[in-house]
Design a protein around this motif. Structure first.
Motif, PDB file in Angstrom:
ATOM      1  N   PHE A  71      14.073  53.623  41.041  1.00  0.00           N
ATOM      2  CA  PHE A  71      13.077  52.557  40.960  1.00  0.00           C
ATOM      3  C   PHE A  71      12.402  52.294  42.300  1.00  0.00           C
ATOM      4  CE2 PHE A  71      14.677  50.171  36.920  1.00  0.00           C
ATOM      5  CZ  PHE A  71      14.696  51.380  36.234  1.00  0.00           C
ATOM      6  N   VAL A  72      13.209  52.271  43.392  1.00  0.00           N
ATOM      7  CA  VAL A  72      12.615  51.901  44.687  1.00  0.00           C
ATOM      8  C   VAL A  72      13.058  52.822  45.835  1.00  0.00           C
ATOM      9  CG1 VAL A  72      11.997  49.472  44.350  1.00  0.00           C
ATOM     10  CG2 VAL A  72      14.366  50.047  44.738  1.00  0.00           C
ATOM     11  N   SER A  73      13.577  53.989  45.488  1.00  0.00           N
ATOM     12  CA  SER A  73      14.013  54.984  46.493  1.00  0.00           C
ATOM     13  C   SER A  73      14.966  54.401  47.535  1.00  0.00           C
ATOM     14  CB  SER A  73      12.808  55.598  47.219  1.00  0.00           C
ATOM     15  OG  SER A  73      11.984  56.244  46.296  1.00  0.00           O
ATOM     16  N   MET A  74      15.897  53.558  47.110  1.00  0.00           N
ATOM     17  CA  MET A  74      16.849  52.998  48.073  1.00  0.00           C
ATOM     18  C   MET A  74      18.197  53.695  47.919  1.00  0.00           C
ATOM     19  SD  MET A  74      16.353  48.887  48.026  1.00  0.00           S
ATOM     20  CE  MET A  74      14.852  48.077  48.527  1.00  0.00           C
ATOM     21  N   ASP A  75      18.793  54.082  49.058  1.00  0.00           N
ATOM     22  CA  ASP A  75      20.152  54.621  49.031  1.00  0.00           C
ATOM     23  C   ASP A  75      21.135  53.476  49.215  1.00  0.00           C
ATOM     24  OD1 ASP A  75      19.654  57.381  48.646  1.00  0.00           O
ATOM     25  OD2 ASP A  75      18.809  57.435  50.691  1.00  0.00           O
ATOM     26  N   PRO A  76      22.418  53.676  48.832  1.00  0.00           N
ATOM     27  CA  PRO A  76      23.386  52.581  48.955  1.00  0.00           C
ATOM     28  C   PRO A  76      23.424  52.023  50.380  1.00  0.00           C
ATOM     29  CG  PRO A  76      24.344  54.411  47.745  1.00  0.00           C
ATOM     30  CD  PRO A  76      23.010  54.879  48.236  1.00  0.00           C
ATOM     31  N   SER A  77      23.406  50.711  50.503  1.00  0.00           N
ATOM     32  CA  SER A  77      23.398  50.037  51.809  1.00  0.00           C
ATOM     33  C   SER A  77      23.762  48.580  51.564  1.00  0.00           C
ATOM     34  CB  SER A  77      21.987  50.108  52.413  1.00  0.00           C
ATOM     35  OG  SER A  77      21.133  49.253  51.656  1.00  0.00           O
ATOM     36  N   PRO A  78      23.966  47.794  52.629  1.00  0.00           N
ATOM     37  CA  PRO A  78      24.229  46.364  52.400  1.00  0.00           C
ATOM     38  C   PRO A  78      23.103  45.689  51.597  1.00  0.00           C
ATOM     39  CG  PRO A  78      24.722  46.963  54.658  1.00  0.00           C
ATOM     40  CD  PRO A  78      24.111  48.174  54.037  1.00  0.00           C
ATOM     41  N   VAL A  79      21.852  46.196  51.747  1.00  0.00           N
ATOM     42  CA  VAL A  79      20.735  45.589  50.988  1.00  0.00           C
ATOM     43  C   VAL A  79      20.936  45.833  49.491  1.00  0.00           C
ATOM     44  CG1 VAL A  79      18.235  45.594  50.618  1.00  0.00           C
ATOM     45  CG2 VAL A  79      19.144  45.902  52.922  1.00  0.00           C
ATOM     46  N   THR A  80      21.277  47.065  49.110  1.00  0.00           N
ATOM     47  CA  THR A  80      21.443  47.341  47.671  1.00  0.00           C
ATOM     48  C   THR A  80      22.673  46.587  47.137  1.00  0.00           C
ATOM     49  OG1 THR A  80      22.636  49.395  48.101  1.00  0.00           O
ATOM     50  CG2 THR A  80      20.273  49.584  47.704  1.00  0.00           C
TER      51      THR A  80
ATOM     52  N   VAL B 241      12.652  40.480  47.825  1.00  0.00           N
ATOM     53  CA  VAL B 241      12.991  41.799  48.360  1.00  0.00           C
ATOM     54  C   VAL B 241      12.063  42.876  47.778  1.00  0.00           C
ATOM     55  CG1 VAL B 241      14.821  42.613  46.781  1.00  0.00           C
ATOM     56  CG2 VAL B 241      15.000  43.122  49.147  1.00  0.00           C
ATOM     57  N   PHE B 242      11.730  42.763  46.494  1.00  0.00           N
ATOM     58  CA  PHE B 242      10.839  43.774  45.898  1.00  0.00           C
ATOM     59  C   PHE B 242       9.389  43.570  46.350  1.00  0.00           C
ATOM     60  CE2 PHE B 242      14.238  44.095  42.470  1.00  0.00           C
ATOM     61  CZ  PHE B 242      14.727  45.289  42.969  1.00  0.00           C
ATOM     62  N   ARG B 243       9.024  42.316  46.579  1.00  0.00           N
ATOM     63  CA  ARG B 243       7.665  42.010  47.058  1.00  0.00           C
ATOM     64  C   ARG B 243       7.477  42.612  48.473  1.00  0.00           C
ATOM     65  NH1 ARG B 243       2.561  39.681  45.858  1.00  0.00           N
ATOM     66  NH2 ARG B 243       3.354  38.631  44.026  1.00  0.00           N
ATOM     67  N   GLU B 244       8.523  42.463  49.306  1.00  0.00           N
ATOM     68  CA  GLU B 244       8.450  43.008  50.665  1.00  0.00           C
ATOM     69  C   GLU B 244       8.276  44.529  50.616  1.00  0.00           C
ATOM     70  OE1 GLU B 244      11.764  41.640  53.083  1.00  0.00           O
ATOM     71  OE2 GLU B 244      11.383  43.317  54.448  1.00  0.00           O
ATOM     72  N   GLU B 245       9.050  45.163  49.714  1.00  0.00           N
ATOM     73  CA  GLU B 245       8.971  46.617  49.549  1.00  0.00           C
ATOM     74  C   GLU B 245       7.549  47.028  49.117  1.00  0.00           C
ATOM     75  OE1 GLU B 245      11.250  48.852  50.261  1.00  0.00           O
ATOM     76  OE2 GLU B 245      10.052  50.519  49.474  1.00  0.00           O
TER      77      GLU B 245
ATOM     78  N   SER C 232       6.632  59.551  42.815  1.00  0.00           N
ATOM     79  CA  SER C 232       7.757  59.450  43.744  1.00  0.00           C
ATOM     80  C   SER C 232       8.862  58.526  43.235  1.00  0.00           C
ATOM     81  CB  SER C 232       7.280  59.044  45.131  1.00  0.00           C
ATOM     82  OG  SER C 232       6.445  57.931  45.035  1.00  0.00           O
ATOM     83  N   ASP C 233       8.574  57.313  42.851  1.00  0.00           N
ATOM     84  CA  ASP C 233       9.601  56.478  42.203  1.00  0.00           C
ATOM     85  C   ASP C 233       8.884  55.493  41.263  1.00  0.00           C
ATOM     86  OD1 ASP C 233       8.693  54.340  43.745  1.00  0.00           O
ATOM     87  OD2 ASP C 233      10.273  54.516  45.236  1.00  0.00           O
ATOM     88  N   LEU C 234       9.691  54.645  40.587  1.00  0.00           N
ATOM     89  CA  LEU C 234       9.081  53.772  39.578  1.00  0.00           C
ATOM     90  C   LEU C 234       8.062  52.813  40.205  1.00  0.00           C
ATOM     91  CD1 LEU C 234       9.067  52.767  36.602  1.00  0.00           C
ATOM     92  CD2 LEU C 234      10.775  51.122  37.291  1.00  0.00           C
ATOM     93  N   MET C 235       8.423  52.252  41.391  1.00  0.00           N
ATOM     94  CA  MET C 235       7.499  51.286  41.996  1.00  0.00           C
ATOM     95  C   MET C 235       6.160  51.953  42.314  1.00  0.00           C
ATOM     96  SD  MET C 235       7.964  48.689  45.183  1.00  0.00           S
ATOM     97  CE  MET C 235       8.634  47.252  44.398  1.00  0.00           C
ATOM     98  N   ASP C 236       6.192  53.140  42.920  1.00  0.00           N
ATOM     99  CA  ASP C 236       4.946  53.863  43.196  1.00  0.00           C
ATOM    100  C   ASP C 236       4.205  54.128  41.899  1.00  0.00           C
ATOM    101  OD1 ASP C 236       5.382  53.903  45.853  1.00  0.00           O
ATOM    102  OD2 ASP C 236       5.861  56.030  46.005  1.00  0.00           O
TER     103      ASP C 236
END
Ligand code: HEM
Length: 492
Positions: free
Chosen positions: A207-216, A255-259, A274-278
């Motif tokens: 959905f947003v091309s994020m890898d596991p991290s404290p944010v996810t 968080v999604f608005r910032e992205e 590239s991903d769902l958001m794009d």
């Protein structure tokens, strides 16, 4: 006190107490009947003339039949018996009963025809759940009419059609492979938690091309808070689940608005694939119009809500049922190993998946028995007539799809896990796991594909065994084994 006075008091008590009990027992029925009669008298008639309510019992003041419903789900752990008890008492009829659940007068539908009647009519019934402020005012889940059709075509194109599925098949497999590897290293897993983890990692990537991290991790927590709010009483005060859910929703939006803003800054690099958001930011409708920023964010949130727990639970049930059915697992391995030989170590593609006929039957049977969305919710926009009965305006309608999938009239020996039953298609209208009509699941093909992928990699390299095959089930909010489907897991 004289004898006659005593007899008078006794008579009063013996007469008044049963009357009081009866009044309380039928309180909601009487109240509803009176208010409907008054409405009819004021000229607010049913569209096509049907006047009486479906058979049923609406129970105690305010509580209605909620305690009975909880009794069947939580204590007896047999949710289907809530419907069976009604069928036994009032007959099959047109597959529709009146009741009173969670504080609202309610019509229950539970036959293929009555369910379809409610689900296919966008004009007569609106979405009754979840609350729009939680799911998002511009969300596909919340939209009606033309706006719904417009958003749905965007979303389906972005996640559920062959072009998107081809790309997604490739994106999700590395995480599935590495998750299974880590499960084998652990040796024992809680399948509910592990399937959730790998599903969420894939959702963040897709959905947003994020890898596991404290944010996810934080996003995962906020989603959990949000979903809890869907089922909570809508009382918004500090400390309440509804209040917390709204806070989580605001954080998710932020968080999604910032992205989204970041992506606008690098406009030239964005492409549809590239991903769902794009994808959602780029797609145009026939008039060349794009989604607004609110629509992109609300639909990202809605798609996580729709696709996260559902896919994770379905994957857990695939592990659960195949561990209890050695013959099925054997056939599954045969088919998948054959495909794998031809692939020579490469990931499977959408074209390979379309060749995997036996795996497709395992997927269908898993989804039937999982009953991930056991009930769907609508509200009547006006008085509607069905089969000679009245569904009053503003009443809640609970479409009990679960009972179709566990009814021996529709599926032989319905509680057994038998993928071969799918050699024949289900009887018309009896398979509504993804809903029906214009609101049919926007991710049904994606869910099927993700299940096929996890089954493929499981069958190729691993064995798994439930630690307690007879573990009790819990049914609320979702059906799952109470021990989280704890299992021993190792390489083959
Ligand atoms: C086994 C997995 C799944 C099951 C059993 C399932 C079930 C359902 C059902 C029954 C509905 C209809 C709701 C209604 O009529 O009120 C629905 C709608 C929806 N589902 Fe799924 N779903 C699954 C997976 C997914 C996935 C993977 C996604 C997306 C990532 C998704 C996204 C949606 C959306 C957006 C809707 C709303 C459609 C609309 O309002 O037009 N679902 N799903």
């Amino acid at each position: 006190m004289g004898v006659s006075e005593l007899a008078w008091w006794l008579g009063l008590l013996l007469g008044a107490i049963p009357l009081l009990v009866q009044t309380i027992w039928y309180w909601n029925d009487v109240r509803s009947l009176v208010s409907l009669k008054l409405r009819s008298a004021c000229g607010n008639n049913v569209k096509q003339g049907g006047g009486k309510l479906p058979p049923g019992h609406m129970g105690l003041p305010f509580l209605g039949e909620t305690l009975g419903f909880l009794w069947y789900c939580k204590i007896l752990r047999r949710p289907d018996d809530f419907i069976h008890s009604k069928r036994k008492r009032y007959g099959e009829g047109v597959g529709m009963y009146r009741t009173h659940l969670y504080g609202s007068p309610t019509i229950l539908t539970c036959s293929p025809a009555s369910n379809k009647f409610v689900l296919k009519s966008a004009e007569d019934f609106r979405i009754g759940w979840p609350a729009p402020e939680l799911v998002g005012f511009s969300s596909l889940i919340n939209a009606e009419g033309k706006q719904h059709a417009r958003l749905k075509s965007f979303v389906v194109k972005a996640i559920n059609q062959p072009q998107a599925l081809r790309r997604i098949a490739h994106t999700v497999q590395p995480r599935v492979v590495s998750a299974l590897h880590s499960w084998a290293e652990k040796g024992t897993i809680n399948a509910v938690l592990e399937t959730k983890k790998v599903t969420f990692e894939n959702i963040c990537k897709l959905f947003v091309s994020m890898d596991p991290s404290p944010v996810t991790d934080a996003i995962d927590q906020w989603f959990e808070g949000l979903v809890k709010g869907f089922r909570a009483y809508p009382i918004n005060f500090p400390g309440s689940a509804a209040h917390h859910a709204l806070k989580c929703r605001r954080k998710l939006t932020a968080v999604f608005r910032e992205e989204l803003e970041k992506r606008k800054g690098r406009k030239n690099e964005i492409h549809e694939n590239s991903d769902l958001m794009d994808g959602l930011m780029q797609i145009k409708d026939e008039e060349g119009k794009q989604l607004t920023d609110d629509e992109v964010v609300d639909n990202i949130v809605s798609l996580v809500v729709g696709g996260y727990q559902s896919t994770a639970l379905a994957s857990m049930w695939a592990l659960y049922h195949t561990s209890k059915s050695p013959e099925v697992l054997h056939k599954l391995r045969e088919e998948n190993m054959m495909i794998s030989k031809e692939k020579k170590g490469e990931f499977i593609t959408l074209d390979d998946i379309s060749q995997m006929k036996y795996t497709a039957k395992v997927v269908e049977e898993t989804i039937r028995l999982a009953n991930i969305s056991p009930t769907l919710f609508r509200v009547a926009n006006r008085d509607v007539e069905y089969g000679g009965y009245r569904i009053p305006k503003d009443w809640q309608v609970v479409v009990w799809i679960r009972s179709l999938h566990t009814d021996p009239m529709n599926f032989d020996n319905p509680l057994s896990f038998n993928p071969d039953r799918w050699d024949q298609p289900a009887k018309p209208g009896t398979f509504q796991v993804f809903g029906w009509g214009h609101r049919i699941c926007a991710g049904n093909m994606l869910a099927r594909m993700q299940l096929t992928i996890i089954l493929h990699h499981l069958a190729l390299g691993y064995k798994w065994e439930l630690l307690d095959p007879d573990a009790k089930m819990t049914h609320l909010p979702h059906q799952r084994p109470v021990d989280g489907a704890a299992m021993a897991f190792s390489v083959l």
